[in-house]
Structures are given as structure tokens and as C-alpha cells.
Write an enzyme that holds these catalytic residues in place. Structure first.
Site, mmCIF file in Angstrom:
data_model
loop_
_atom_site.group_PDB
_atom_site.id
_atom_site.type_symbol
_atom_site.label_atom_id
_atom_site.label_comp_id
_atom_site.label_asym_id
_atom_site.label_seq_id
_atom_site.Cartn_x
_atom_site.Cartn_y
_atom_site.Cartn_z
ATOM 1 N N ASP A 9 0.563 17.636 28.855
ATOM 2 C CA ASP A 9 -0.252 16.531 28.348
ATOM 3 C C ASP A 9 0.691 15.723 27.454
ATOM 4 O O ASP A 9 1.275 16.272 26.512
ATOM 5 C CB ASP A 9 -1.413 17.151 27.550
ATOM 6 C CG ASP A 9 -2.224 16.119 26.808
ATOM 7 O OD1 ASP A 9 -1.802 14.945 26.724
ATOM 8 O OD2 ASP A 9 -3.288 16.495 26.294
ATOM 9 N N ILE A 10 0.835 14.456 27.731
ATOM 10 C CA ILE A 10 1.854 13.672 27.019
ATOM 11 C C ILE A 10 1.593 13.609 25.499
ATOM 12 O O ILE A 10 2.537 13.473 24.721
ATOM 13 C CB ILE A 10 1.988 12.249 27.618
ATOM 14 C CG1 ILE A 10 3.315 11.639 27.181
ATOM 15 C CG2 ILE A 10 0.818 11.347 27.268
ATOM 16 C CD1 ILE A 10 3.839 10.561 28.073
ATOM 17 N N ASN A 23 -3.388 -1.422 28.574
ATOM 18 C CA ASN A 23 -3.785 -2.618 29.330
ATOM 19 C C ASN A 23 -3.411 -3.837 28.492
ATOM 20 O O ASN A 23 -2.983 -3.682 27.340
ATOM 21 C CB ASN A 23 -5.284 -2.594 29.671
ATOM 22 C CG ASN A 23 -6.133 -2.450 28.422
ATOM 23 O OD1 ASN A 23 -6.026 -3.262 27.505
ATOM 24 N ND2 ASN A 23 -6.938 -1.400 28.351
ATOM 25 N N GLY A 31 -7.758 7.395 30.417
ATOM 26 C CA GLY A 31 -6.499 8.030 30.825
ATOM 27 C C GLY A 31 -5.577 8.347 29.664
ATOM 28 O O GLY A 31 -6.011 8.831 28.602
ATOM 29 N N VAL A 32 -4.299 8.062 29.854
ATOM 30 C CA VAL A 32 -3.292 8.326 28.822
ATOM 31 C C VAL A 32 -3.634 7.534 27.550
ATOM 32 O O VAL A 32 -3.554 8.050 26.430
ATOM 33 C CB VAL A 32 -1.891 7.902 29.340
ATOM 34 C CG1 VAL A 32 -0.863 7.940 28.229
ATOM 35 C CG2 VAL A 32 -1.463 8.808 30.492
ATOM 36 N N ASP A 33 -4.030 6.286 27.761
ATOM 37 C CA ASP A 33 -4.367 5.395 26.649
ATOM 38 C C ASP A 33 -5.442 6.033 25.743
ATOM 39 O O ASP A 33 -5.301 6.117 24.510
ATOM 40 C CB ASP A 33 -4.891 4.080 27.257
ATOM 41 C CG ASP A 33 -4.742 2.891 26.324
ATOM 42 O OD1 ASP A 33 -4.180 3.076 25.233
ATOM 43 O OD2 ASP A 33 -5.187 1.777 26.703
ATOM 44 N N SER A 116 0.817 3.517 35.798
ATOM 45 C CA SER A 116 0.014 2.841 36.851
ATOM 46 C C SER A 116 -0.604 3.760 37.903
ATOM 47 O O SER A 116 -1.279 3.282 38.807
ATOM 48 C CB SER A 116 0.829 1.755 37.593
ATOM 49 O OG SER A 116 0.884 0.587 36.832
ATOM 50 N N THR A 117 -0.352 5.067 37.805
ATOM 51 C CA THR A 117 -0.801 5.938 38.905
ATOM 52 C C THR A 117 -2.194 6.540 38.695
ATOM 53 O O THR A 117 -2.620 7.394 39.463
ATOM 54 C CB THR A 117 0.190 7.093 39.155
ATOM 55 O OG1 THR A 117 0.246 7.887 37.962
ATOM 56 C CG2 THR A 117 1.568 6.585 39.490
ATOM 57 N N GLY A 118 -2.881 6.105 37.623
ATOM 58 C CA GLY A 118 -4.243 6.584 37.391
ATOM 59 C C GLY A 118 -5.212 5.463 37.739
ATOM 60 O O GLY A 118 -5.349 5.079 38.908
HETATM 61 N N1 AR6 Z 1 -0.711 13.286 29.857
HETATM 62 C C1 AR6 Z 1 0.087 12.984 30.913
HETATM 63 N N2 AR6 Z 1 -0.336 12.308 31.988
HETATM 64 C C2 AR6 Z 1 -1.635 11.918 32.006
HETATM 65 C C3 AR6 Z 1 -2.545 12.189 30.949
HETATM 66 C C4 AR6 Z 1 -2.030 12.910 29.841
HETATM 67 N N3 AR6 Z 1 -2.794 13.228 28.788
HETATM 68 N N4 AR6 Z 1 -3.763 11.667 31.285
HETATM 69 C C5 AR6 Z 1 -3.624 11.108 32.497
HETATM 70 N N5 AR6 Z 1 -2.353 11.259 32.939
HETATM 71 P P1 AR6 Z 1 -3.623 6.172 33.535
HETATM 72 P P2 AR6 Z 1 -2.690 3.576 34.563
HETATM 73 C C6 AR6 Z 1 -1.729 10.761 34.185
HETATM 74 O O1 AR6 Z 1 -4.969 5.933 34.147
HETATM 75 O O2 AR6 Z 1 -2.904 3.922 35.977
HETATM 76 C C7 AR6 Z 1 -6.425 2.907 30.869
HETATM 77 O O3 AR6 Z 1 -7.790 2.715 30.760
HETATM 78 C C8 AR6 Z 1 -2.674 10.369 35.271
HETATM 79 O O4 AR6 Z 1 -2.973 11.506 36.104
HETATM 80 O O5 AR6 Z 1 -3.564 6.627 32.140
HETATM 81 O O6 AR6 Z 1 -1.444 2.843 34.191
HETATM 82 C C9 AR6 Z 1 -5.625 1.764 30.239
HETATM 83 O O7 AR6 Z 1 -6.263 1.207 29.128
HETATM 84 C C10 AR6 Z 1 -1.890 9.330 36.013
HETATM 85 O O8 AR6 Z 1 -1.010 9.963 36.963
HETATM 86 O O9 AR6 Z 1 -2.726 4.816 33.561
HETATM 87 C C11 AR6 Z 1 -5.492 0.800 31.361
HETATM 88 O O10 AR6 Z 1 -6.633 -0.036 31.466
HETATM 89 C C12 AR6 Z 1 -1.004 8.687 34.953
HETATM 90 O O11 AR6 Z 1 -1.055 9.553 33.842
HETATM 91 C C13 AR6 Z 1 -5.405 1.677 32.587
HETATM 92 O O12 AR6 Z 1 -6.059 2.891 32.241
HETATM 93 C C14 AR6 Z 1 -1.423 7.287 34.507
HETATM 94 O O13 AR6 Z 1 -2.820 7.195 34.481
HETATM 95 C C15 AR6 Z 1 -3.971 2.024 32.928
HETATM 96 O O14 AR6 Z 1 -3.956 2.710 34.132
#
Ligand code: AR6
Length: 322
Positions: A9-10, A23, A31-33, A116-118
Site C-alpha cells: 500500500d503506497i 485529478n 483510489g490512491v488519492d 492512471s490504471t485505476g
Molecule cells: N497503494 C498502491 N496502489 C494503489 C492503492 C494503494 N493504496 N490504491 C489503489 N492502488 P487510482 P488513477 C492502485 O484509481 O487511475 C482518484 O479518484 C490501483 O489498483 O488511484 O490515476 C483521483 O482523484 C491502480 O492500479 O488512480 C482521480 O480522480 C493504481 O493504484 C482518479 O482517481 C491507480 O489507481 C485517478 O485515477
């Protein structure tokens, strides 16, 4: 190891900075954010409010507050449409601009999620390829520890084609635990037969260098290939300090992944790789998936250590480097 792929978990990663997949508003999300803001606490949002948002592909930095990392670098990845809407360049920009910020602030380590992969839907194997290529290029000219943090299952890590071709190679070569000693310090006879490849080397050369240690052989090969020390340890994904230990200790005993990393950096063929490994007391075996994957890449003439590590990671094997 300067570049490491880890499963975590990052928000738990101890690095000078972690990268947030934000965003354009920089005011939080899922997600990560979401995870980063939850752990960092409300002060992070307060600082983000002062930043005036961020364009796609750009990056901005804040403090890390309650996170174990000192800083957060917020970047905004592209939303995946059809792959023809500049997504690739924008995604590469996210990594480049985040690394640039880290460099400008003299940070020593940074951890990226797969941007971008979520929620933004970028295909993971394609996104990973871009991440590895930009980070790999950066590390050839700058010293920093870079972590790529992945969260979920690893099968996505390779394109289906690459995954199945490596899988097929393993299926063809693997001879099972019972068939030979898997010991990494197997004898010469196992090296000779392990992968059943004809030896291509000059006997005179072999005799001449028989008494060399690993370190001596490595330094000689670097000279013979006309490479610099820095070029070699960077291409080997080896930390500068470890390299100087090896340079200064004629009897240095490396781990097997370290020894192979140097063979990759020096573009050694399979026989030369075996010779170098032998100096460190190791051999390649057909009953080790790790060894067969290395053999597969040597066979293909692919010496990109980051791509090899991507494949090793996907097959749950130790990575090359330190
Ligand atoms: N640690 C590591 N990787 C993670 C974690 C974590 N805690 N949580 C998710 N991932 P995303 P995006 C992976 O959706 O696609 C937000 O609402 C996850 O499985 O965080 O760039 C923002 O505000 C995926 O492979 O980012 C934006 O609106 C990767 O991290 C939007 O989502 C990225 O997933 C950004 O979307």
C-alpha cells in the site's frame, strides 16, 4: 537496488516522496488519492487548496504530514480513451515531471503507484511499460531510489503475449526439482549440462583467467567492453556504494541476482554469464524458474534489466540488482 517493484500500500512506503494519482482539482478523490489524504490528514488538503489545481501530465509537491513519507508529489494522469488521444505521452510526462520535481528538491527516494490504471482506466500492462521505460531512462543519468508500488495480482504485469511466451519457455525447459540439484552452488558439470547449450569460448582465454576472482573478472570485462563503472552499475540496477565495495574487495562474494545483474549490464552471452556466475560459486539450473527466465532473456538478446525484473516479478521471483 535503485529501481524496485514492490507489492504494498503506497501510504505505508517509507520514501522521501510518494506520488499521488490526483485529478486536476488536487482536492482529493478515491483510489490512491483517497488513501493518501486519509492517512496524511486534513492539513494535506489545506495545502492542496493553495496550489490552484494541476494540469494532466504535470506534477506539484506538498508535505507528507502524517504519512511516513516526507513529501507527496501530486500528478494527474490521463484518462484512457482509445489509446490515440495522446495518452501515452501524457502518462510518460507524469513520471518525467514527478522525477524532475524529486531531482530539483534533491530527494533520494520516490515511490510511484501505477498512475492512471485505476479510475482512469489505462490498461495496466501498457501503463507499466511506460513507467518502466521512463524510470529506467531517468536512472541511467541520475542516482535515486525509485519504487514502483503495485497493489494487486501480478499476472497483468506482462502483456498476454510476453507472459505466455515466457511461460512456454519455462514449460519447455523446466525439468523439476528431482532431476538435478537446484543448489545455486552447483558444480561445473551442472553448468555445462544445465541448459544444454553448446559452450562458445576460447579455451586459451578460459585457462588464462582461471585464477581470477569474481571482482577481478568483472572489472576486466568492464574494461574489455569499454564501459565506465557508472554505466555498468546503473545498467545493472546496482547501487553505487555496493559497486565500490565490489571494486575495493578482490574477494567480494555477490549474491546470485547481483552477479546476474552485472552479466546483463555487460551484455554477456549465456556462456560468458555462466563463467562470471561460476566465479561467485553459482550456476544456472533447469529446475529453477528464476534461472530459466534469465536464460530466456539472454536467448532473446534482451538486456533491459528493468524488463527482466518486470518478468521476474510477474513470476514471483527475486529481482536482479542488489
Ligand atoms: N497503494 C498502491 N496502489 C494503489 C492503492 C494503494 N493504496 N490504491 C489503489 N492502488 P487510482 P488513477 C492502485 O484509481 O487511475 C482518484 O479518484 C490501483 O489498483 O488511484 O490515476 C483521483 O482523484 C491502480 O492500479 O488512480 C482521480 O480522480 C493504481 O493504484 C482518479 O482517481 C491507480 O489507481 C485517478 O485515477
Amino acid at each position: 537496488m535503485p529501481f524496485e517493484i514492490i507489492r504494498n500500500d503506497i501510504t505505508k512506503v517509507h520514501a522521501d516522496a510518494i506520488v499521488n494519482t490526483a485529478n486536476v482539482s488536487l482536492l482529493g478523490g478515491g483510489g490512491v488519492d483517497g488513501a493518501i489524504h486519509r492517512v496524511a490528514g486534513p492539513e494535506l488538503l489545506a495545502e492542496c487548496r493553495l496550489l490552484g489545481g494541476c494540469e494532466v501530465g504535470q506534477a506539484k509537491m506538498t508535505k507528507g504530514y502524517m504519512l511516513p513519507s516526507k513529501f507527496v508529489i501530486h500528478t494527474v494522469g490521463p484518462v484512457w480513451n482509445d489509446g490515440k488521444s495522446n495518452e501515452e505521452k501524457l502518462l510518460a510526462d507524469c513520471y518525467k515531471n514527478s522525477l524532475k520535481l524529486a531531482k530539483e528538491n534533491r530527494l533520494e527516494s520516490i515511490a510511484f503507484p501505477l498512475i492512471s490504471t485505476g479510475a482512469f482506466g489505462y490498461p495496466k500492462d501498457k501503463a507499466l511499460k511506460i513507467a518502466i521505460s521512463v524510470i529506467g531512462d531517468f536512472l541511467l543519468s541520475y542516482e535515486m531510489v525509485v519504487y514502483l508500488v503495485v497493489f494487486d495480482k501480478t499476472a497483468f504485469m506482462l502483456s498476454e503475449k510476453l507472459f505466455s511466451s515466457i511461460k512456454q519457455y519455462i514449460d519447455e525447459k523446466y525439468i523439476g526439482e528431482f532431476a538435478s540439484s537446484t543448489s545455486y552452488s552447483s558444480s561445473i558439470s551442472i553448468v555445462g549440462s544445465a541448459l544444454n547449450i553448446k559452450r562458445k569460448r576460447n579455451l586459451k582465454d578460459v585457462v588464462k583467467h582461471m585464477d581470477e576472482t569474481f571482482s577481478q573478472m568483472l572489472l576486466r570485462l568492464i574494461d574489455e567492453k569499454g564501459m565506465t563503472d557508472a554505466e555498468t552499475y546503473k545498467k545493472a540496477n546496482i547501487d553505487r556504494r555496493l559497486f565500490s565495495k565490489i571494486r575495493n574487495n578482490v574477494n567480494y562474494n555477490p549474491s546470485k541476482p547481483t552477479a546476474i545483474a552485472f552479466a546483463i549490464a555487460l551484455h554477456l552471452n549465456l556462456d560468458e554469464t555462466k563463467d562470471l556466475l561460476l566465479k561467485a560459486g553459482f550456476a544456472l539450473s533447469r529446475s529453477s524458474i528464476f534461472d530459466i527466465i534469465i536464460d530466456c532473456f539472454l536467448n532473446e538478446g534482451n538486456y533491459n534489466i528493468f524488463e527482466i525484473n518486470q518478468a521476474l516479478f510477474a513470476f514471483d521471483q527475486p529481482l536482479l540488482g542488489q
